[in-house]
Design an enzyme around this catalytic site. Structure first.
Site, PDB file in Angstrom:
ATOM      1  N   LYS A 190       0.843  -1.203   0.000  1.00  0.00           N
ATOM      2  CA  LYS A 190       0.000   0.000   0.000  1.00  0.00           C
ATOM      3  C   LYS A 190       0.876   1.250   0.000  1.00  0.00           C
ATOM      4  O   LYS A 190       1.638   1.475   0.941  1.00  0.00           O
ATOM      5  CB  LYS A 190      -0.901   0.039   1.245  1.00  0.00           C
ATOM      6  CG  LYS A 190      -1.897   1.195   1.157  1.00  0.00           C
ATOM      7  CD  LYS A 190      -2.637   1.441   2.455  1.00  0.00           C
ATOM      8  CE  LYS A 190      -1.950   2.406   3.361  1.00  0.00           C
ATOM      9  NZ  LYS A 190      -1.828   3.776   2.828  1.00  0.00           N
ATOM     10  N   GLY A 242       7.508   4.718   7.856  1.00  0.00           N
ATOM     11  CA  GLY A 242       6.601   5.838   8.108  1.00  0.00           C
ATOM     12  C   GLY A 242       6.922   6.459   9.459  1.00  0.00           C
ATOM     13  O   GLY A 242       8.066   6.399   9.932  1.00  0.00           O
ATOM     14  N   SER A 243       5.903   7.025  10.081  1.00  0.00           N
ATOM     15  CA  SER A 243       6.142   7.779  11.307  1.00  0.00           C
ATOM     16  C   SER A 243       6.368   6.853  12.504  1.00  0.00           C
ATOM     17  O   SER A 243       5.884   5.711  12.526  1.00  0.00           O
ATOM     18  CB  SER A 243       4.946   8.684  11.583  1.00  0.00           C
ATOM     19  OG  SER A 243       3.800   7.896  11.782  1.00  0.00           O
ATOM     20  N   THR A 244       7.070   7.369  13.482  1.00  0.00           N
ATOM     21  CA  THR A 244       7.347   6.589  14.694  1.00  0.00           C
ATOM     22  C   THR A 244       6.047   6.266  15.423  1.00  0.00           C
ATOM     23  O   THR A 244       5.893   5.161  15.957  1.00  0.00           O
ATOM     24  CB  THR A 244       8.336   7.368  15.593  1.00  0.00           C
ATOM     25  OG1 THR A 244       9.555   7.512  14.853  1.00  0.00           O
ATOM     26  CG2 THR A 244       8.633   6.649  16.890  1.00  0.00           C
ATOM     27  N   GLY A 247       4.458   3.413  13.681  1.00  0.00           N
ATOM     28  CA  GLY A 247       5.339   2.253  13.908  1.00  0.00           C
ATOM     29  C   GLY A 247       5.068   1.617  15.259  1.00  0.00           C
ATOM     30  O   GLY A 247       5.019   0.380  15.399  1.00  0.00           O
ATOM     31  N   GLU A 264      10.956   1.059   9.633  1.00  0.00           N
ATOM     32  CA  GLU A 264      11.905   2.142   9.340  1.00  0.00           C
ATOM     33  C   GLU A 264      11.160   3.433   9.622  1.00  0.00           C
ATOM     34  O   GLU A 264      10.222   3.794   8.909  1.00  0.00           O
ATOM     35  CB  GLU A 264      12.374   2.043   7.888  1.00  0.00           C
ATOM     36  CG  GLU A 264      13.704   2.743   7.662  1.00  0.00           C
ATOM     37  CD  GLU A 264      13.547   4.109   7.047  1.00  0.00           C
ATOM     38  OE1 GLU A 264      13.419   5.085   7.835  1.00  0.00           O
ATOM     39  OE2 GLU A 264      13.522   4.218   5.816  1.00  0.00           O
ATOM     40  N   CYS A 298      13.746  10.857   5.852  1.00  0.00           N
ATOM     41  CA  CYS A 298      13.863  10.516   7.280  1.00  0.00           C
ATOM     42  C   CYS A 298      15.315  10.590   7.740  1.00  0.00           C
ATOM     43  O   CYS A 298      15.580  10.772   8.915  1.00  0.00           O
ATOM     44  CB  CYS A 298      13.240   9.158   7.587  1.00  0.00           C
ATOM     45  SG  CYS A 298      13.277   8.021   6.234  1.00  0.00           S
ATOM     46  N   GLU A 396      11.247  15.684  15.064  1.00  0.00           N
ATOM     47  CA  GLU A 396      11.335  15.544  13.610  1.00  0.00           C
ATOM     48  C   GLU A 396      10.348  16.502  12.942  1.00  0.00           C
ATOM     49  O   GLU A 396       9.151  16.447  13.214  1.00  0.00           O
ATOM     50  CB  GLU A 396      11.036  14.109  13.195  1.00  0.00           C
ATOM     51  CG  GLU A 396      11.347  13.882  11.728  1.00  0.00           C
ATOM     52  CD  GLU A 396      11.007  12.485  11.245  1.00  0.00           C
ATOM     53  OE1 GLU A 396       9.965  11.945  11.637  1.00  0.00           O
ATOM     54  OE2 GLU A 396      11.801  11.939  10.450  1.00  0.00           O
TER      55      GLU A 396
HETATM   56  P1  ADP Z   1       3.659  10.189   7.556  1.00  0.00           P
HETATM   57  O1  ADP Z   1       3.584  10.996   8.800  1.00  0.00           O
HETATM   58  O2  ADP Z   1       4.989  10.132   6.928  1.00  0.00           O
HETATM   59  O3  ADP Z   1       2.516  10.392   6.603  1.00  0.00           O
HETATM   60  P2  ADP Z   1       2.425   7.787   8.466  1.00  0.00           P
HETATM   61  O4  ADP Z   1       3.095   6.839   9.407  1.00  0.00           O
HETATM   62  O5  ADP Z   1       1.200   8.483   8.912  1.00  0.00           O
HETATM   63  O6  ADP Z   1       3.587   8.722   8.029  1.00  0.00           O
HETATM   64  O7  ADP Z   1       2.085   7.052   7.102  1.00  0.00           O
HETATM   65  C1  ADP Z   1       2.927   6.121   6.484  1.00  0.00           C
HETATM   66  C2  ADP Z   1       2.090   5.026   5.885  1.00  0.00           C
HETATM   67  O8  ADP Z   1       1.413   4.319   6.931  1.00  0.00           O
HETATM   68  C3  ADP Z   1       1.002   5.507   4.945  1.00  0.00           C
HETATM   69  O9  ADP Z   1       0.907   4.581   3.863  1.00  0.00           O
HETATM   70  C4  ADP Z   1      -0.250   5.480   5.818  1.00  0.00           C
HETATM   71  O10 ADP Z   1      -1.449   5.318   5.089  1.00  0.00           O
HETATM   72  C5  ADP Z   1       0.018   4.255   6.672  1.00  0.00           C
HETATM   73  N1  ADP Z   1      -0.691   4.243   7.979  1.00  0.00           N
HETATM   74  C6  ADP Z   1      -1.162   5.293   8.684  1.00  0.00           C
HETATM   75  N2  ADP Z   1      -1.741   4.870   9.839  1.00  0.00           N
HETATM   76  C7  ADP Z   1      -1.608   3.512   9.859  1.00  0.00           C
HETATM   77  C8  ADP Z   1      -1.992   2.478  10.794  1.00  0.00           C
HETATM   78  N3  ADP Z   1      -2.587   2.756  11.928  1.00  0.00           N
HETATM   79  N4  ADP Z   1      -1.680   1.206  10.485  1.00  0.00           N
HETATM   80  C9  ADP Z   1      -1.027   0.897   9.333  1.00  0.00           C
HETATM   81  N5  ADP Z   1      -0.665   1.818   8.428  1.00  0.00           N
HETATM   82  C10 ADP Z   1      -0.937   3.115   8.662  1.00  0.00           C
END
Ligand code: ADP
Length: 485
Positions: A190, A242-244, A247, A264, A298, A396
């Site tokens: 995705k 993606g974001s911490t 994660g 990551e 990042c 960040e």
């Molecule tokens: P950013 O702040 O860089 O947008 P996110 O962590 O919000 O980072 O998003 C990174 C990815 O994780 C995107 O593809 C987003 O749709 C997906 N995402 C956001 N929330 C969740 C969740 N609760 N579980 C799994 N994936 C998620």
């Protein structure tokens, strides 16, 4: 000083990259089981260009049912085709993906820039070539796993769910899909909701490369779709960038299950300049580390540490270089800094600029920098006099915002560089090899660049310590997370 700078800031005539060859469909369905399928949700959402604010396309929003269809397709493909193929046969498909990506690289670069806002120079010269190199590199491992891990009988895990962010849409897809396929896994991927288009183009490439149906499934949606992928019981492996915060949620969701996980996450890299460093090169490396790519990296070198003796000269040269940076149309080949990926991200960066000023720091932004009226743009910004405790130096920001701190001794800078929750990357600028080796062993960062910054290669592993996550992508190390022994 301003007049001097004005004199050497050249005005370039616009040099926009043509976009008429970029074929973007009005609407994209989900790529499941080798076919484009309408979403069970019946819902679609728009993807906008952050530089023009125009709608580029609309893409399907996958719900739990769609996620289940995709995971089932990946499982069937694993059992029916992929696990029965030899490594050499898998490699042929992966090579084919790499070659088609090369052939279509111009179109991919333009769409990456339109959908994500990064300068065409970056997408054309870095993102797309590095993405296809990843497929080339991992294709080479597919038939050599027994040599990579002698006497350990490496086995695929099964179905990998892969969730990626918006800063390197196609490159992150390549980082995730290439090692998964090479090791014999099937995939549901995705892309981020704001940058889905190149991943959907990759789905077209996968069709063209004639992969068996269901080996790679690409679905679109928001965080809820990602969460449904993470929680699906038939997924064996989750790879997330993606974001911490997200994660941490994923780690909790996976706790107590048999799913293998790599994360990551965020970063707040220290870029350290010693008095004996080649100053001009260091200034270029600082600019490359945080300003090119809008700081949407990042591993961005967002915390600059300069040894006291050269602080004045580094700050002066940095300001002069900032005066020459061109912010604007990302499709223009002269643009250094493109659009911020979304309105929300621009608001977040702007709020940090306010916080820095309220913390009493001196903010430098070039008076020569004029932002386009439309789209989401931010001037490259420098905070002078940051303290270790300044929020802008600790949190960040994910934008073109740099803080400067000074230091006297190696011990002091190691202490300050490490005193942060993150540990993804760092940079060191010095003439002395011994200093480099000393620091690389003491900095708690997954990657340490010496006298360069943001260098990437498929053969070398990348990943973090502490709240920057765990697991490595790239190189031989990047095979591990997709295998059991
Ligand atoms: P950013 O702040 O860089 O947008 P996110 O962590 O919000 O980072 O998003 C990174 C990815 O994780 C995107 O593809 C987003 O749709 C997906 N995402 C956001 N929330 C969740 C969740 N609760 N579980 C799994 N994936 C998620």
């Amino acid at each position: 000083m301003d007049n001097v700078n004005a004199a050497f800031k050249w005005e370039y005539a616009p040099a926009p990259e043509a976009k008429d060859h970029a074929r973007i469909k009005k609407q994209y369905d989900l790529f499941i089981n080798g076919q484009w399928q309408k979403p069970a949700s019946k819902k679609y959402f728009a993807s906008f260009s952050p530089s023009t604010e125009e709608k580029l396309s609309e893409v399907a929003e996958a719900n739990e049912k769609d996620v289940n269809t995709a995971v089932t397709a990946a499982r069937t493909a694993y059992d029916k085709y992929w696990k029965k193929l030899s490594g050499a046969e898998r490699a042929k498909y992966i090579f084919r993906i790499a070659r088609v990506m090369q052939e279509r690289s111009r179109e991919l670069a333009v769409i990456e820039t339109m959908d994500g806002g990064k300068p065409i120079r970056e997408s054309r010269d870095f993102d797309i070539p590095t993405a296809s190199n990843h497929f080339f590199y991992y294709a080479g491992w597919a038939d050599k796993l027994n040599y990579a891990f002698p006497n350990r009988n490496p086995q695929a895990l099964g179905v990998a769910a892969q969730i990626i962010p918006w800063n390197f849409p196609l490159l992150m897809a390549a980082w995730k899909i290439a090692p998964a396929l090479a090791t014999g896994n099937t995939v549901v991927l995705k892309p981020a909701e704001s940058t889905p288009l190149t991943a959907l183009k990759l789905a077209e490439i996968i069709e063209e490369a004639d992969l068996p149906p269901g080996v790679v499934n690409i679905i679109t949606g928001f965080g809820k779709t990602g969460a449904a992928m993470v929680n699906h019981p038939d997924v064996n492996k989750i790879a997330f960038t993606g974001s911490t915060d997200v994660g941490k949620l994923i780690q909790k969701a996976v706790a107590g299950t048999n799913k293998k996980l790599t994360l990551e996450l965020g970063g707040k890299a220290a870029n350290i300049v010693f008095e004996d460093a080649p100053i001009d090169q260091a200034v270029e490396g600082i600019v490359n580390g945080i300003f090119f790519n809008q700081g949407h990296v990042c591993c961005a070198g967002s915390r600059l540490f300069v040894q006291e003796g050269v602080a004045d000269v580094v700050i002066r040269k940095l300001k002069e270089r900032m005066d020459t940076l061109i912010v604007g149309d990302p499709l223009d080949k002269n643009t250094d800094i493109g659009a911020i990926n979304s309105k929300e991200q621009l608001e977040k960066i702007t709020s940090y600029l306010k916080i820095g000023v309220e913390e009493g720091l001196e903010l430098y932004q070039s008076s020569h920098c004029h932002l386009p009226k439309k789209g989401f743009f931010c001037k490259p910004s420098l905070f002078i006099g940051a303290a270790q405790s300044s929020r802008v130096a600790q949190e960040e920001i994910f934008g073109p915002v740099l803080t400067i701190q000074t230091f006297r001794t190696i011990e002091e800078v190691i202490e300050k560089a490490n005193n942060i929750p993150y540990g993804l990357s760092a940079g060191v600028w010095t003439d002395k090899g011994s200093k480099i080796f000393n620091l690389t062993t003491k900095l708690r960062a997954g990657v340490v660049w010496a006298n360069t910054y943001n260098k990437f290669d498929p053969t070398s592993p990348f990943g973090g310590y502490k709240e920057s996550g765990f697991g490595r992508e790239g190189g031989l190390h990047g095979l591990h997370p997709y295998l059991r022994f």
